[in-house]
Each structure stands twice: as structure tokens, then as C-alpha cells.
Design an enzyme around this catalytic site. Sequence first.
Site, PDB file in Angstrom:
ATOM      1  N   ARG A  90     -10.411  -0.012  -6.407  1.00 36.32           N
ATOM      2  CA  ARG A  90     -10.676   0.751  -5.030  1.00 36.32           C
ATOM      3  C   ARG A  90     -12.040   1.368  -4.909  1.00 36.32           C
ATOM      4  O   ARG A  90     -12.011   2.340  -5.730  1.00 36.32           O
ATOM      5  CB  ARG A  90      -9.529   1.412  -4.743  1.00 36.32           C
ATOM      6  CG  ARG A  90      -9.306   2.169  -3.243  1.00 36.32           C
ATOM      7  CD  ARG A  90      -8.586   2.925  -2.711  1.00 36.32           C
ATOM      8  NE  ARG A  90      -7.954   2.963  -1.376  1.00 36.32           N
ATOM      9  CZ  ARG A  90      -7.195   4.015  -0.834  1.00 36.32           C
ATOM     10  NH1 ARG A  90      -6.860   4.920  -1.527  1.00 36.32           N
ATOM     11  NH2 ARG A  90      -6.868   3.861   0.414  1.00 36.32           N
ATOM     12  N   HIS A  99      -6.015  -0.272   5.921  1.00 37.64           N
ATOM     13  CA  HIS A  99      -5.780   0.315   7.251  1.00 37.64           C
ATOM     14  C   HIS A  99      -6.683  -0.184   8.417  1.00 37.64           C
ATOM     15  O   HIS A  99      -6.979   0.526   9.205  1.00 37.64           O
ATOM     16  CB  HIS A  99      -6.056   1.872   7.127  1.00 37.64           C
ATOM     17  CG  HIS A  99      -5.478   2.498   6.053  1.00 37.64           C
ATOM     18  ND1 HIS A  99      -4.140   2.180   5.349  1.00 37.64           N
ATOM     19  CD2 HIS A  99      -5.877   3.287   5.106  1.00 37.64           C
ATOM     20  CE1 HIS A  99      -3.556   2.680   4.546  1.00 37.64           C
ATOM     21  NE2 HIS A  99      -5.087   3.752   4.055  1.00 37.64           N
ATOM     22  N   HIS A 159       1.365   5.241  -2.450  1.00 32.70           N
ATOM     23  CA  HIS A 159       1.176   5.959  -3.727  1.00 32.70           C
ATOM     24  C   HIS A 159       2.114   6.687  -4.295  1.00 32.70           C
ATOM     25  O   HIS A 159       3.100   6.912  -3.711  1.00 32.70           O
ATOM     26  CB  HIS A 159      -0.148   6.977  -3.320  1.00 32.70           C
ATOM     27  CG  HIS A 159      -1.191   6.632  -2.316  1.00 32.70           C
ATOM     28  ND1 HIS A 159      -2.327   5.673  -2.783  1.00 32.70           N
ATOM     29  CD2 HIS A 159      -1.049   6.705  -0.747  1.00 32.70           C
ATOM     30  CE1 HIS A 159      -2.934   5.569  -1.632  1.00 32.70           C
ATOM     31  NE2 HIS A 159      -2.202   5.865  -0.450  1.00 32.70           N
ATOM     32  N   ASP A 191       1.767   2.652   3.571  1.00 29.92           N
ATOM     33  CA  ASP A 191       0.689   3.906   3.383  1.00 29.92           C
ATOM     34  C   ASP A 191       1.575   5.064   2.966  1.00 29.92           C
ATOM     35  O   ASP A 191       1.261   6.174   3.064  1.00 29.92           O
ATOM     36  CB  ASP A 191      -0.068   4.055   4.389  1.00 29.92           C
ATOM     37  CG  ASP A 191      -1.178   5.095   4.216  1.00 29.92           C
ATOM     38  OD1 ASP A 191      -1.641   5.089   2.967  1.00 29.92           O
ATOM     39  OD2 ASP A 191      -2.063   5.620   4.984  1.00 29.92           O
ATOM     40  N   TYR A 235      -7.778  17.159   0.047  1.00 32.90           N
ATOM     41  CA  TYR A 235      -6.619  17.448   0.220  1.00 32.90           C
ATOM     42  C   TYR A 235      -5.494  17.485  -0.833  1.00 32.90           C
ATOM     43  O   TYR A 235      -5.552  17.029  -1.956  1.00 32.90           O
ATOM     44  CB  TYR A 235      -5.598  16.459   1.544  1.00 32.90           C
ATOM     45  CG  TYR A 235      -5.431  14.928   0.779  1.00 32.90           C
ATOM     46  CD1 TYR A 235      -4.550  14.516  -0.138  1.00 32.90           C
ATOM     47  CD2 TYR A 235      -6.483  14.166   0.822  1.00 32.90           C
ATOM     48  CE1 TYR A 235      -4.312  13.379  -0.630  1.00 32.90           C
ATOM     49  CE2 TYR A 235      -6.348  12.811   0.591  1.00 32.90           C
ATOM     50  CZ  TYR A 235      -5.321  12.446  -0.329  1.00 32.90           C
ATOM     51  OH  TYR A 235      -5.117  11.133  -0.872  1.00 32.90           O
ATOM     52  N   HIS A 244       0.934  -1.283   0.120  1.00 36.59           N
ATOM     53  CA  HIS A 244      -0.103   0.052  -0.059  1.00 36.59           C
ATOM     54  C   HIS A 244       0.810   1.232  -0.032  1.00 36.59           C
ATOM     55  O   HIS A 244       1.352   1.671   0.937  1.00 36.59           O
ATOM     56  CB  HIS A 244      -0.885   0.012   1.163  1.00 36.59           C
ATOM     57  CG  HIS A 244      -2.095   0.959   1.029  1.00 36.59           C
ATOM     58  ND1 HIS A 244      -3.370   0.356   0.970  1.00 36.59           N
ATOM     59  CD2 HIS A 244      -1.933   2.464   0.899  1.00 36.59           C
ATOM     60  CE1 HIS A 244      -4.156   1.684   0.742  1.00 36.59           C
ATOM     61  NE2 HIS A 244      -3.567   2.805   1.094  1.00 36.59           N
TER      62      HIS A 244
END
Length: 287
Positions: free
Chosen positions: A120, A175, A28, A242, A45, A26
Site C-alpha cells: 500500500r 475508497h 484493519h 473499511d 490519528y 478492506h
Amino acid sequence: MQLCLAPLQEIAPAGFELPANACDTHAHVVSDDTNTYPFVANRSYTPPAAPESNYLSMLERTGMQRGVLIQISVYGDDNRYMLKVLQRHPDKLRGIAVVREDVTQTQLQQMHEAGVRGLRLNVLFGGGTGFDAMETLAGKIAEFGWHMQFLMDARQLPELLPRLKRLPVPGVIDHMGHMPVAESINHPGFRAMQELIEKHDWWVKLSGAYRISDDFPDFADVVPWAQALINTNENRMLWGSDWPHVSIPRMPNTGLLLAQLAKWAPESRQRNKILVDNPAALYGFKA
């Protein structure tokens, strides 16, 4: 619009030996070219640039030989940058895309060839695809052997459980349920999460401790939470950094987040499953 902190340059050692072919499931990527890859207007954001080179450096410095990129919400369903990175590293990387209900089988096939292995659904941040599209998309991806990944609060699970059980594809919960650990492992949402991984072949990502705990930077209250999930079904556990840790008020050290896995899964046998065997099975990495 919330401006995100940048990830720390320092990456502390994990404190345990990483097995060969360990996978961070996980993270990005965010291009530094905002003209070619613009953010969507309805994002929650604004992240800093986290380009391919920085991501690959993070993997190397944490001891990871494989990685899974998750389409970040600020790009909406424009998967171009993630797909570009995947195509350059076919043996090392896999991806999870974001699409809308009208996606075609041809488009999905092209994504599959690029390394995408799931879609997702995101109901927590702007730019995502929500539950309304769930059944339609699950039907479209079943032939590819993909799964659906859920960014949601596990407190929503009891109400959604009947629908989730009927999906023709497995699910992955981000998560550790993105639900405060203060709610306790006796909460109906946590119990529903356990039911899905114990009886319905779902998966959970042991990631985002800083999203479910206020005990910064050690997150000691996450230990029993993570261990309860592992003990429910260690064969359905995945680990993810993450990175680059968007939309949070304090920036953790990515290496120290990995170090927590040794507390959650003290046995190297369990860590090897979580880091190597389980992601290889779910994402189709070659031996």
C-alpha cells in the site's frame, strides 16, 4: 492527536443474501497491546483497539467468509501484528503490507508466505509510504504477482497517469478514489480512474462511502458514483467495509454500509462478482 471513535457494536443485516465465500477486501486490525505494537509518532490519528477477535466477529456477523487486512498507517511499516493474524488464518485471510524502499526480496518472500498479496502507498495519512517509492517497490513485487494499493485522492490521478500506466504491476484504488462525489463523475480524476480500470487492468474498492459523501447515513449521492465505476468494468470491482472506520467524525453501521451494495449492484450476479469472484482472482483465494 485525533482520537478515533470506536466502531458500533450493533451490525445491521445487509438485507440481501450473501454468497458463499464472500470477501471483505478492506479492514484493519489494531492490537490492544500498545507496548508490543507501538504506534508511530508521525501518525495522523490514534485508533481504538480493534483486535483479531473483534475483526473475526465482524466478518462473521456481516456474513463474510473471507477477508483482506490492510496495514494501518499508525503502525508505519511495522507489519508484525497484521502478519501474526494472517498466519493464523491462511485459508480465510490475505493482507496488504506497508514497506519502505529498502525492503529485501527475502522479507517480501516471508510476507508472501504469510498471505500478503500487495503493498500500500498512502499519501493521505501520516505513517505511510508515498509515491517516491512507487517504481522501486513495483519492480520488487512483480515477481510475486502482487499489486500496489493506493490511498490517494483521485484528483491527483491525471498528473500521475503516465507513471501509473508504466508500472509492471496492477493497481488498486481505495475508497472509490477518496474524492468528494460533489466533484461529479465528469471530473478528470474520475475519468482517469475509469481509464485505469477499463484499459489497464486496475481495480477499485467500493468502500468508504462516508469518506466521499456528507450525506450521512444513507450516502444516496454515492449511488451514481459507484454505479458508474461498476458499469465501467464490473470485473475490477471489490467491496470493503473499511472497519473499524478510523478518522471520521460520525460512526456508520458496518451492516448498513454492506446494504448499500444492493443499491449499487442490484443484480445478484454482479454482487457475486464483486464479493466472490473478483477478490478470489486478485488475492489468490483457493476455490
